[in-house]
Write a protein that holds these residues in place. Sequence first.
Motif, PDB file in Angstrom:
ATOM      1  N   UNK A 173       0.813  -1.216   0.000  1.00  0.00           N
ATOM      2  CA  UNK A 173       0.000   0.000   0.000  1.00  0.00           C
ATOM      3  C   UNK A 173       0.847   1.266   0.000  1.00  0.00           C
ATOM      4  N   UNK A 174       1.997   1.233   0.647  1.00  0.00           N
ATOM      5  CA  UNK A 174       2.872   2.416   0.649  1.00  0.00           C
ATOM      6  C   UNK A 174       3.423   2.650  -0.756  1.00  0.00           C
ATOM      7  N   UNK A 220      -3.097  15.132  -0.244  1.00  0.00           N
ATOM      8  CA  UNK A 220      -3.686  13.828  -0.535  1.00  0.00           C
ATOM      9  C   UNK A 220      -2.709  12.705  -0.197  1.00  0.00           C
ATOM     10  N   UNK A 221      -1.441  12.891  -0.504  1.00  0.00           N
ATOM     11  CA  UNK A 221      -0.437  11.880  -0.186  1.00  0.00           C
ATOM     12  C   UNK A 221      -0.318  11.687   1.319  1.00  0.00           C
ATOM     13  N   UNK A 222      -0.310  12.781   2.074  1.00  0.00           N
ATOM     14  CA  UNK A 222      -0.230  12.679   3.528  1.00  0.00           C
ATOM     15  C   UNK A 222      -1.462  11.971   4.101  1.00  0.00           C
ATOM     16  N   UNK A 223      -2.633  12.288   3.584  1.00  0.00           N
ATOM     17  CA  UNK A 223      -3.854  11.638   4.050  1.00  0.00           C
ATOM     18  C   UNK A 223      -3.846  10.143   3.730  1.00  0.00           C
ATOM     19  N   UNK A 224      -3.436   9.786   2.535  1.00  0.00           N
ATOM     20  CA  UNK A 224      -3.386   8.371   2.164  1.00  0.00           C
ATOM     21  C   UNK A 224      -2.357   7.598   2.985  1.00  0.00           C
ATOM     22  N   UNK A 225      -1.218   8.228   3.267  1.00  0.00           N
ATOM     23  CA  UNK A 225      -0.222   7.554   4.107  1.00  0.00           C
ATOM     24  C   UNK A 225      -0.733   7.366   5.531  1.00  0.00           C
ATOM     25  N   UNK A 226      -1.509   8.331   6.041  1.00  0.00           N
ATOM     26  CA  UNK A 226      -2.115   8.169   7.370  1.00  0.00           C
ATOM     27  C   UNK A 226      -3.125   7.028   7.364  1.00  0.00           C
TER      28      UNK A 226
END
Length: 115
Positions: A26-27, A87-93
């Motif tokens: 997922x990462x 969006x990248x930060x939210x998806x990584x969270x």
Amino acid sequence: MQVLPYLVAAYVFLTGCYGLATSRNLIHTVGCLAVCQSSTYVLLLAVGYRDGATAPVFSDLPPGSRPVVDPVVQALTLTDIVVGATVTALLLALVLQVAKRHGTLDPDELRELRG
């Protein structure tokens, strides 16, 4: 008008899409999605580029004496960068929460999430 920036944008986008299709982590998927979005930066800057133009700040040049670069495209590119980082930060969270709850980052092993 040159074709090279458009080809670069297409190549970066297709590279990110290939990574999305073949990813088993997922990462890695979030990283590939960020690569796909970075192709839009290249595309927007290619659309707004003008050969021989100056920055859109008029300090010592009389208006209309030289062509200027479109500032709207530059503003859209900066907005795209900020939205992409968010969006990248939210998806990584979200990926971090999935890893905590289910103990895996492999999307195939997340059977509990299927409807």
